[in-house]
Write a protein that holds these residues in place. Structure first.
Motif, mmCIF file in Angstrom:
data_model
loop_
_atom_site.group_PDB
_atom_site.id
_atom_site.type_symbol
_atom_site.label_atom_id
_atom_site.label_comp_id
_atom_site.label_asym_id
_atom_site.label_seq_id
_atom_site.Cartn_x
_atom_site.Cartn_y
_atom_site.Cartn_z
ATOM 1 N N LEU A 73 0.834 -1.203 0.000
ATOM 2 C CA LEU A 73 0.000 0.000 0.000
ATOM 3 C C LEU A 73 0.871 1.256 0.000
ATOM 4 O O LEU A 73 0.562 2.235 -0.699
ATOM 5 N N TRP A 74 1.973 1.229 0.778
ATOM 6 C CA TRP A 74 2.910 2.363 0.743
ATOM 7 C C TRP A 74 3.533 2.487 -0.642
ATOM 8 O O TRP A 74 3.789 3.596 -1.129
ATOM 9 N N GLY A 75 3.766 1.345 -1.282
ATOM 10 C CA GLY A 75 4.290 1.369 -2.644
ATOM 11 C C GLY A 75 3.311 2.028 -3.608
ATOM 12 O O GLY A 75 3.710 2.776 -4.503
ATOM 13 N N LEU A 76 2.029 1.743 -3.408
ATOM 14 C CA LEU A 76 1.001 2.368 -4.238
ATOM 15 C C LEU A 76 0.924 3.872 -3.996
ATOM 16 O O LEU A 76 0.757 4.658 -4.943
ATOM 17 N N VAL A 77 1.044 4.272 -2.733
ATOM 18 C CA VAL A 77 1.039 5.703 -2.403
ATOM 19 C C VAL A 77 2.202 6.402 -3.094
ATOM 20 O O VAL A 77 2.041 7.457 -3.735
ATOM 21 N N PHE A 78 3.385 5.798 -2.975
ATOM 22 C CA PHE A 78 4.578 6.363 -3.607
ATOM 23 C C PHE A 78 4.397 6.445 -5.127
ATOM 24 O O PHE A 78 4.723 7.460 -5.753
ATOM 25 N N SER A 79 3.872 5.379 -5.719
ATOM 26 C CA SER A 79 3.706 5.324 -7.171
ATOM 27 C C SER A 79 2.681 6.347 -7.659
ATOM 28 O O SER A 79 2.904 7.034 -8.660
ATOM 29 N N TYR A 80 1.560 6.435 -6.946
ATOM 30 C CA TYR A 80 0.508 7.363 -7.375
ATOM 31 C C TYR A 80 1.008 8.803 -7.327
ATOM 32 O O TYR A 80 0.834 9.571 -8.285
ATOM 33 N N LEU A 81 1.635 9.169 -6.211
ATOM 34 C CA LEU A 81 2.095 10.545 -6.061
ATOM 35 C C LEU A 81 3.289 10.854 -6.970
ATOM 36 O O LEU A 81 3.388 11.950 -7.529
ATOM 37 N N GLY A 82 4.182 9.879 -7.119
ATOM 38 C CA GLY A 82 5.404 10.117 -7.869
ATOM 39 C C GLY A 82 5.302 9.874 -9.357
ATOM 40 O O GLY A 82 5.965 10.551 -10.150
ATOM 41 N N ILE A 83 4.466 8.900 -9.747
ATOM 42 C CA ILE A 83 4.377 8.531 -11.160
ATOM 43 C C ILE A 83 3.134 9.133 -11.815
ATOM 44 O O ILE A 83 3.232 9.822 -12.831
ATOM 45 N N THR A 84 1.965 8.868 -11.226
ATOM 46 C CA THR A 84 0.731 9.397 -11.805
ATOM 47 C C THR A 84 0.631 10.914 -11.653
ATOM 48 O O THR A 84 0.336 11.632 -12.617
ATOM 49 N N CYS A 85 0.882 11.392 -10.430
ATOM 50 C CA CYS A 85 0.785 12.840 -10.176
ATOM 51 C C CYS A 85 2.077 13.581 -10.521
ATOM 52 O O CYS A 85 2.127 14.813 -10.430
ATOM 53 N N LYS A 86 3.134 12.822 -10.871
ATOM 54 C CA LYS A 86 4.423 13.390 -11.269
ATOM 55 C C LYS A 86 5.021 14.304 -10.191
ATOM 56 O O LYS A 86 5.593 15.356 -10.481
ATOM 57 N N GLY A 87 4.861 13.883 -8.941
ATOM 58 C CA GLY A 87 5.458 14.623 -7.838
ATOM 59 C C GLY A 87 6.946 14.337 -7.730
ATOM 60 O O GLY A 87 7.477 13.452 -8.410
ATOM 61 N N ASN A 88 7.617 15.063 -6.869
ATOM 62 C CA ASN A 88 9.049 14.867 -6.634
ATOM 63 C C ASN A 88 9.247 13.585 -5.817
ATOM 64 O O ASN A 88 8.868 13.525 -4.647
ATOM 65 N N VAL A 89 9.845 12.574 -6.430
ATOM 66 C CA VAL A 89 9.958 11.265 -5.762
ATOM 67 C C VAL A 89 10.864 11.327 -4.537
ATOM 68 O O VAL A 89 10.702 10.529 -3.601
ATOM 69 N N ILE A 90 11.811 12.252 -4.531
ATOM 70 C CA ILE A 90 12.695 12.375 -3.373
ATOM 71 C C ILE A 90 11.910 12.898 -2.168
ATOM 72 O O ILE A 90 11.999 12.354 -1.060
ATOM 73 N N VAL A 91 11.100 13.929 -2.395
ATOM 74 C CA VAL A 91 10.280 14.487 -1.317
ATOM 75 C C VAL A 91 9.251 13.462 -0.840
ATOM 76 O O VAL A 91 9.048 13.281 0.367
ATOM 77 N N ILE A 92 8.616 12.777 -1.785
ATOM 78 C CA ILE A 92 7.604 11.764 -1.437
ATOM 79 C C ILE A 92 8.241 10.628 -0.653
ATOM 80 O O ILE A 92 7.708 10.180 0.374
ATOM 81 N N GLY A 93 9.400 10.160 -1.123
ATOM 82 C CA GLY A 93 10.094 9.071 -0.432
ATOM 83 C C GLY A 93 10.524 9.450 0.966
ATOM 84 O O GLY A 93 10.350 8.677 1.914
#
Length: 305
Positions: A73-93
């Motif tokens: 589920l955390w992986g999905l949160v990371f993926s949605y925010l970082g990949i779908t929403c194109k957020g900053n993966v460093i900040v999200i992580g």
């Protein structure tokens, strides 16, 4: 002296396994051109949920399943925010890395516990003694007597050299990571492969957390991952995303952790100083690798001119 050497080598396998699992998981995302900074938080989640669930249900299998599902589920949160929403993966992580221990600390406080100890779980029951190998002097004590996930970690390296380079899935993941525009033009659903890569990483991190807490210690403390997720990222960087090279760096950091644990026994009041060994080695290795890369780039640039 031989006993100390045996302990260091055994603990090297012990401490390397969760790092290798995170390295394997992180490399899938790395190959898909997604930097999964959340390895540390995902691993801590696996450790916490597995022990908490075992504490509440007295069922190891439910505990393992709960740890895997919640980490996914955390992986999905990371993926949605970082990949779908194109957020900053460093900040999200980093956000996930901060939120997970905060949640664990809050729940422990609500339960009025400093940590969770599973008195009904015997870690010796998880250990596998390998016939023939266990009878070999020194080597038997090093390679035999580890829990299942530890062996899975080392087998996972070969499963990765096969899945990533010998299957269509692996080839597509690498195409997505190396040239996403070309992948899109070929009709490859790039987001799907990025999601899959991150979720595989989350699964591996869950196993790493379970190995650390449930299988090895039958307990949870909020700092038990001790930066292993970040060390895994360092190993991937040093190994340039190559499975064997990255795994070897993971083992190197495992050796450092083993040395700090075993040598601190003889250090008396200065034992705390030995806890810095893994981080000193990590910084040193990163500095050397970065210098070598920078030097090679300069040399290539000079030759081109």
């Amino acid at each position: 002296m031989m006993e100390l050497l045996g302990n260091i080598l055994y603990d090297t396998v012990y401490h390397s396994a969760p790092i290798i699992l995170c390295v394997i998981g992180g490399m899938f995302a790395y190959k898909a051109n997604v930097l999964n900074i959340a390895l540390e938080g995902m691993m801590l989640n696996g450790a916490f949920v597995s022990v908490l669930t075992a504490y509440l249900t007295n069922n190891i299998w439910i505990a393992i399943l709960a740890a895997i599902v919640t980490t996914l589920l955390w992986g999905l949160v990371f993926s949605y925010l970082g990949i779908t929403c194109k957020g900053n993966v460093i900040v999200i992580g980093l956000g996930i890395n901060l939120i997970v221990p905060a949640i664990a600390k809050f729940i422990l406080k609500m339960m009025e516990l400093a940590n969770i100890n599973l008195s009904g779980v015997n870690v010796a029951d998880f250990k596998i003694n390998i016939p023939i190998i266990e009878d070999i002097p020194l080597l038997g004590n090093i390679l035999s007597g580890h829990p299942p996930i530890t062996y899975l970690a080392f087998l996972g390296i070969a499963f990765f050299a096969v899945l990533m380079y010998k299957t269509r899935f692996g080839i597509y993941v690498r195409v997505v990571g190396e040239n996403e525009d070309s992948a899109i033009s070929l009709g490859i659903k790039t987001k799907r492969y990025k999601y899959a890569a991150v979720l595989i990483g989350a699964f591996c991190c869950a196993l790493a957390g379970i190995d650390l807490s449930l299988e090895r210690l039958a307990m949870f403390t909020n700092d038990m991952t001790a930066g292993r997720g970040f060390i895994a990222i360092a190993a991937i960087y040093c190994g340039q995303g190559r499975p064997v090279a990255s795994a070897l760096y993971a083992v190197l950091f495992g050796v450092a952790r083993s040395l700090s644990v075993n040598l601190s026994v003889f250090a008396g009041p200065a034992a705390g100083l030995f806890d810095t060994i893994p981080y000193i080695i990590m910084v040193t290795v990163l500095a050397v690798v970065s210098y070598v890369k920078f030097r090679n780039v300069k040399v290539r640039g000079f030759k081109m001119e």
